[in-house]
Design an enzyme around this catalytic site. Structure first.
Site, short mmCIF file in Angstrom:
data_model
loop_
_atom_site.label_atom_id
_atom_site.label_comp_id
_atom_site.label_asym_id
_atom_site.label_seq_id
_atom_site.Cartn_x
_atom_site.Cartn_y
_atom_site.Cartn_z
N GLY A 1 40.42 36.86 51.15
CA GLY A 1 39.35 37.20 50.32
C GLY A 1 37.93 36.57 50.50
N CYS A 2 38.02 35.21 50.45
CA CYS A 2 36.60 34.55 50.50
C CYS A 2 36.11 34.76 51.94
CB CYS A 2 37.00 32.93 50.15
SG CYS A 2 37.63 33.03 48.39
N THR A 3 37.17 34.86 52.97
CA THR A 3 36.55 34.84 54.37
C THR A 3 35.77 36.16 54.68
OG1 THR A 3 38.29 33.30 55.27
CG2 THR A 3 37.10 34.69 56.75
N THR B 1 40.20 31.14 52.71
CA THR B 1 41.17 32.06 52.31
C THR B 1 41.03 33.56 52.63
OG1 THR B 1 40.29 32.31 50.00
CG2 THR B 1 42.17 30.65 50.42
N GLY C 1 32.59 36.33 52.45
CA GLY C 1 31.57 35.53 53.30
C GLY C 1 30.86 36.13 54.37
#
Length: 158
Positions: free
Chosen positions: A44-46, A42, A49
């Site tokens: 924000g998570c990408t 997703t 990370g």
């Protein structure tokens, strides 16, 4: 069970990418960043990370291991890691053992519906296995830099 700054983090073992099993106590002697994110692949998570990925050499320079954790299955984690070129392991916590240990499962609202999900959170553990710092309700922008600065300060003081 509540984690307390300055206290040892209870040991845990969880499946991770690269056919690994991560056991916290195996990392003694290294600082550890454990960051929790809601869902692989997703936006924000990408971004989050990628920010940790781009600073890996800096974390390595201060003897710090970065681990990402979500409730995604191992295949989703492997795909996410490969697609984004992450240079650290992702933990698959489908049964929420690690999430519950760090108390990151919170009631969230999405489109007016309530559900239990991961609150974006990060924890810094010292080389002795003690919790040093926690960030809860994290905003992605600038977060990896803030965690890196804390890891650098901890390393300098050790």
């Amino acid at each position: 069970m509540t984690l307390v700054i300055g206290q040892p983090v209870p040991d845990f073992t969880a499946p991770a990418t690269g056919d690994n099993t991560i056991t916290l106590s195996d990392l003694k002697g290294r600082q550890v960043v454990v960051y929790f994110y809601p869902k692989a692949s997703t936006p924000g998570c990408t971004t989050e990370g990628g920010d940790f990925r781009d600073r890996k050499a800096d974390f390595d320079a201060v003897n710090t291991t970065v681990l990402g954790v979500s409730r995604d299955g191992i295949r989703a984690q492997e795909n996410f890691k490969a697609k984004q070129g992450f240079n650290f392991e992702l933990i698959s916590d489908k049964d929420e053992t690690v999430c519950r240990l760090f108390d990151v499962i919170k009631l969230k609202k999405l489109y007016g519906k309530e559900h239990l999900g991961i609150e974006r959170s990060t924890f810094l553990i010292d080389a002795e296995g003690r919790l040093v710092r926690e960030w809860r309700g994290v905003k992605v922008k600038g977060h990896a830099d803030e965690v890196l600065q804390a890891a650098q300060a901890l390393h300098a003081g050790s």
